[in-house]
Design a protein around this motif. Structure first.
Motif, short mmCIF file in Angstrom:
data_model
loop_
_atom_site.label_atom_id
_atom_site.label_comp_id
_atom_site.label_asym_id
_atom_site.label_seq_id
_atom_site.Cartn_x
_atom_site.Cartn_y
_atom_site.Cartn_z
N UNK A 81 -14.72 11.67 35.04
CA UNK A 81 -15.59 10.53 34.76
C UNK A 81 -14.92 9.64 33.72
N UNK A 82 -15.51 8.51 33.42
CA UNK A 82 -14.90 7.58 32.47
C UNK A 82 -14.80 8.20 31.09
N UNK A 83 -13.84 7.71 30.31
CA UNK A 83 -13.67 8.21 28.96
C UNK A 83 -14.92 7.99 28.13
N UNK A 84 -15.59 6.87 28.32
CA UNK A 84 -16.81 6.57 27.57
C UNK A 84 -17.90 7.61 27.86
N UNK A 85 -18.00 8.03 29.13
CA UNK A 85 -18.99 9.05 29.50
C UNK A 85 -18.66 10.39 28.86
N UNK A 86 -17.35 10.71 28.84
CA UNK A 86 -16.95 11.98 28.22
C UNK A 86 -17.23 11.95 26.72
N UNK A 87 -16.94 10.82 26.08
CA UNK A 87 -17.21 10.70 24.65
C UNK A 87 -18.70 10.89 24.38
N UNK A 88 -19.54 10.27 25.18
CA UNK A 88 -20.98 10.38 24.97
C UNK A 88 -21.44 11.83 25.10
N UNK A 89 -20.92 12.51 26.10
CA UNK A 89 -21.28 13.92 26.33
C UNK A 89 -20.82 14.79 25.17
N UNK A 90 -19.56 14.62 24.74
CA UNK A 90 -19.03 15.48 23.67
C UNK A 90 -19.68 15.16 22.33
N UNK A 91 -19.97 13.87 22.08
CA UNK A 91 -20.65 13.51 20.84
C UNK A 91 -22.02 14.17 20.76
N UNK A 92 -22.72 14.25 21.90
CA UNK A 92 -24.03 14.89 21.92
C UNK A 92 -23.92 16.33 21.43
N UNK A 93 -22.91 17.03 21.89
CA UNK A 93 -22.71 18.42 21.47
C UNK A 93 -22.36 18.48 19.99
N UNK A 94 -21.38 17.67 19.57
CA UNK A 94 -20.92 17.72 18.19
C UNK A 94 -22.02 17.34 17.21
N UNK A 95 -22.79 16.32 17.53
CA UNK A 95 -23.87 15.91 16.65
C UNK A 95 -24.99 16.95 16.61
N UNK A 96 -25.22 17.61 17.74
CA UNK A 96 -26.27 18.63 17.80
C UNK A 96 -25.96 19.80 16.87
N UNK A 97 -24.68 20.16 16.78
CA UNK A 97 -24.33 21.37 16.05
C UNK A 97 -23.57 21.11 14.75
N UNK A 98 -23.44 19.85 14.36
CA UNK A 98 -22.84 19.52 13.08
C UNK A 98 -23.95 19.12 12.12
N UNK A 99 -24.20 19.88 11.06
CA UNK A 99 -25.27 19.55 10.12
C UNK A 99 -25.07 18.17 9.52
N UNK A 100 -26.17 17.50 9.24
CA UNK A 100 -26.10 16.16 8.66
C UNK A 100 -25.35 16.17 7.34
N UNK A 101 -25.55 17.22 6.55
CA UNK A 101 -24.85 17.32 5.28
C UNK A 101 -23.35 17.36 5.44
N UNK A 102 -22.88 18.06 6.49
CA UNK A 102 -21.45 18.13 6.75
C UNK A 102 -20.92 16.77 7.18
N UNK A 103 -21.68 16.05 8.00
CA UNK A 103 -21.24 14.73 8.43
C UNK A 103 -21.19 13.77 7.25
N UNK A 104 -22.15 13.90 6.33
CA UNK A 104 -22.15 13.06 5.13
C UNK A 104 -20.92 13.35 4.27
N UNK A 105 -20.60 14.64 4.13
CA UNK A 105 -19.43 15.03 3.35
C UNK A 105 -18.15 14.45 3.96
N UNK A 106 -18.05 14.54 5.29
CA UNK A 106 -16.87 14.00 5.98
C UNK A 106 -16.77 12.49 5.78
N UNK A 107 -17.90 11.81 5.85
CA UNK A 107 -17.90 10.36 5.67
C UNK A 107 -17.46 9.98 4.25
N UNK A 108 -17.96 10.70 3.25
CA UNK A 108 -17.58 10.41 1.86
C UNK A 108 -16.10 10.66 1.64
N UNK A 109 -15.58 11.73 2.27
CA UNK A 109 -14.15 12.00 2.11
C UNK A 109 -13.32 10.95 2.82
#
Length: 404
Positions: A81-109
């Motif tokens: 499928x298109x790269x955009x569709x794959x990105x959407x699918x994989x982001x759904x998984x990553x966001x589901x299982x990546x705690x918000x606090x961890x994402x905030x830490x990554x953004x600050x770094x």
């Protein structure tokens, strides 16, 4: 980062049809089904023949290499499928299982890193305390200028036989080989020194490589991340795929790259520890020094990290400038005191997010943990002994019955 539960061990019973975006009927009505984790589960084992897309050009919350690595685990219906569709699918998984606090830490770094790069790499007057990078050729991968010819040749051949032709394995799981050209070591040392002077002059507070080292610098933080990504992907991962497949060597998708400095006015030694990596490559850059040997004491999983060292696991390694040592991150080690001079080493901690996810479901680490192997062999020995005793007992009872 956690993808807990993303790798479903059940056979996927869902049936869904994906229609490409170009499959319209001319009036704007499309029958495209947007891929979703709720209907398409990841594979348990990677599709090693699949060549994943590159995601380097996208602004994503997660490492582009993570997307490329995860793509090999997509179900067959999603691979084309298109790269955009794959990105959407994989982001759904990553966001589901990546705690918000961890994402905030990554953004600050990320913001911290960008602040360093935008200041260190801006050429202003020396009076203002800024120093642009000395050697910009370090910031992109120039393999022929970085590595010794023997190393380049064996990576191009990419077979176990070719790797072993330039390596020694003085202790099981520890590989040593010539890797970096002296000129590259000199340039990198000069660049690190230049960065340290900028830090001192601007009084910029930087994060040191880890909790154990008070000196040294994170190379990724001042612009060398892209070069080190290529080092991991094109040079470390091929070796790790051959020698460390059981700890995610073929799926390395992120890294932590840094230099450490040892000497009487720096860190002197390093305590007994394991690395936060699946695979570590450690290359001595120089300079003149005495002491500083690495000592290895066996590979351990989390459960057995503090268990006793067996005599066959004891090994000391002496650093030589330009020479690399490659080992599992879980190989317990430390550094003896640098008794004179100044020793600087380049380290690359290579990680596999896929292996870390799979490891959560493992109970038997006997494929790589020395203590798990011993416990398994002991259980097998006891089982064989018990079976033999039971057979002897039955034979004795049978003999008694025959005699009576």
């Amino acid at each position: 980062m956690s993808l807990d539960g993303a790798l479903d061990r059940r056979k996927d019973t869902h049936s869904a049809t994906l229609t490409g975006a170009g499959n319209g009927n001319g009036n704007g009505a499309l029958t495209t089904a947007i891929p979703s984790y709720s209907t398409h589960r990841l594979r348990l084992n990677p599709n090693t023949d699949h060549k994943p897309d590159s995601y380097e050009d996208l602004q994503l919350e997660f490492s582009p290499l993570l997307f490329s690595s995860l793509e090999r685990y997509l179900p067959p219906t999603l691979l084309n499928v298109s790269r955009e569709s794959k990105v959407q699918y994989m982001r759904e998984i990553l966001l589901r299982y990546s705690p918000e606090g961890e994402r905030t830490r990554v953004q600050k770094h990320r913001e911290y890193r960008q602040k360093i790069i935008s200041n260190y790499q801006v050429s202003l007057s020396h009076a203002e305390g800024y120093r642009k990078p000395l050697h910009r050729e370090l910031y992109t991968m120039h393999a022929a200028n970085f590595f010794v010819p023997s190393f380049l040749k064996t990576v191009n051949e990419c077979t176990e036989e070719s790797f072993r032709s330039i390596m020694t394995e003085p202790s099981p799981g520890v590989f040593a080989f010539e890797m970096l050209q002296p000129h590259f070591c000199e340039l990198l040392l000069a660049e690190v020194e230049n960065f340290e002077k900028w830090v001192h002059e601007t009084k910029f507070r930087i994060m040191r490589p880890n909790t154990m080292n008070k000196h040294g610098a994170v190379l990724d933080d001042f612009g060398l991340e892209t070069m080190l990504d290529k080092l991991m992907e094109d040079f470390v991962r091929p070796m790790s795929r051959v020698f460390f497949p059981e700890v995610g060597g073929s799926t390395l998708d992120s890294h932590h790259g840094f230099v450490v400095e040892y000497g009487l006015d720096r860190d002197v030694d390093l305590g007994f520890h394991v690395d936060d990596s699946e695979v570590t490559i450690n290359v001595c850059l120089g300079k003149q020094f005495s002491g500083g040997e690495l000592f290895f004491r066996g590979i351990r999983c989390e459960k057995h990290v503090n268990t006793e060292t067996q005599s066959e696991e004891i090994f000391d390694y002496s650093h030589v400038p330009g020479r690399a040592v490659l080992h599992r991150g879980r190989h317990r080690h430390g550094a003896r005191a640098t008794t004179s001079g100044h020793r600087i080493n380049l380290l690359l901690w290579c990680r596999s997010s896929v292996f870390r996810e799979l490891r959560k479901y493992q109970k038997d680490f006997s494929s790589w943990c020395g203590e798990c192997q011993r416990e398994k062999k002991e259980r097998q020995r006891l089982s064989i002994t018990t079976t033999k005793l039971e057979l002897l007992k039955r034979e004795g009872e049978a003999a008694k019955e025959a005699a009576s």
